[in-house]
Write an enzyme that holds these catalytic residues in place. Structure first.
Site: not given
Length: 328
Positions: A70, A147, A160, A164
């Site tokens: 992890d 991204s 997200y 990013k």
């Protein structure tokens, strides 16, 4: 807890890919293996890792290791890097682990932002910091997968996008600090890709409608990019020690527009947001396989048309079975 498969030494170059059990990470691992790297793929789910390793071995006869880890656990990441270096050396590391949550902000809370930061940003920080001492000795290569969402605020993908954006800043700073040591850091900002991520992403609010627009756009021709083609471009950029790579024409256009006219871009984004589903739901996030179908025949046809290619990618890239909340 960290576990490893059977050890063995090789003189071939060694690469490690976090989030390598499916999606873009699996495609990157495949391309690295095709270039002669001994590849270690890292993820949380041991069954998913073994399926991915079997795919790579069957397709290319690749030398593949697996490590259950992890990335939120820095101690576990440290052990993965130590064991990989002791076994195979460590020349190239790709940080690709992440989660995707698709929902309007009104339908989620601070927890979703914390989750995205933990996996995407802190996981990348742990990977980078634990890899860099080995990469410095090897004058190796580090790749951080950001991204287009990190280059501008994307509605209904804000946790997200925020995480990013932090990855992008980290990559630029590390490149500047480690270049004198011979370590190259490549930051990659892909746009929409056909990785099958809609099956493992999490959806909130009107989950069926959110799943519908995301899966349709992520699989639409001309808008999204084939994952294997993206992986080839990424591996080429890493091997050539490029500083930055932005993938898909749409992502490049969005980056340019935001850089030249950020206020106008934000206003246009606000207009486009009106086409997205309205807030709602009970605050529960559901993975794509359980999000439900969009309501209405037109919405269902749009989803079916746009996501057909992405559904095929999901089968090819080990995304079809439910797994822990890590997407690539």
């Amino acid at each position: 807890m960290t576990t490893f498969d059977k050890p063995g030494r090789r003189t071939a170059p060694s690469a490690l890919v976090t989030g390598g059990s499916r999606g873009l990470g699996l495609s990157i691992a495949r391309r690295l293996a095709g270039r002669g790297f001994v590849v270690t793929i890292v993820a949380r789910d041991p069954g998913e890792l073994e399926r991915a390793a079997a795919l790579l071995r069957e397709e290319a006869g690749a030398e593949v290791r697996t490590a259950v880890c992890d990335v939120r656990d820095r101690t576990a990441v440290r052990e993965v890097m130590r064991a990989t270096h002791a076994r195979d050396g460590l020349d190239t590391v790709v940080a690709c682990a992440g989660v995707i949550q698709v929902a309007p902000v009104e339908s989620i809370g601070a927890k979703e932002f914390d989750d995205a930061l933990d996996v995407i940003f802190r996981g990348t920080v742990h990977t980078a910091l634990e890899a860099l001492p080995y990469l410095r000795r090897a004058k190796g290569r580090l790749a951080l997968i950001g991204s287009v969402g990190g280059l501008l605020g994307v509605p209904h993908l804000l946790p997200y996008a925020c995480a990013k954006a932090a990855v992008g800043t980290l990559g630029e700073g590390l490149r500047a600090e480690y270049q004198a040591d011979g370590v190259s850091v490549t930051t990659v900002h892909p746009g929409l890709m056909r990785t099958g991520s809609h099956r493992q992403a999490e959806f909130g609010g009107d989950t069926g409608a959110e799943f519908g627009w995301f899966s349709a756009l992520a699989g639409a021709p001309l808008v999204s990019m084939d994952a294997d083609r993206a992986a080839r471009r990424i591996v080429d950029a890493v091997v050539r020690r490029r500083t930055r790579l932005v993938l898909t024409p749409a992502a490049k256009a969005a980056q340019l527009a935001h850089g030249v006219a950020p206020a106008l871009t934000t206003r246009l984004t606000a207009v486009a947001t009106r086409l997205l589903p309205a807030p709602g739901g009970d605050g529960t996030l559901r993975q794509g396989h359980e999000a439900g179908a969009p309501r209405g025949p037109l919405a269902r046809r749009l989803r079916a048309w746009g996501s057909a290619r992405n559904d095929r990618a999901a089968r090819r890239l080990n995304q079809t079975r439910p797994g822990p909340r890590t997407s690539s």
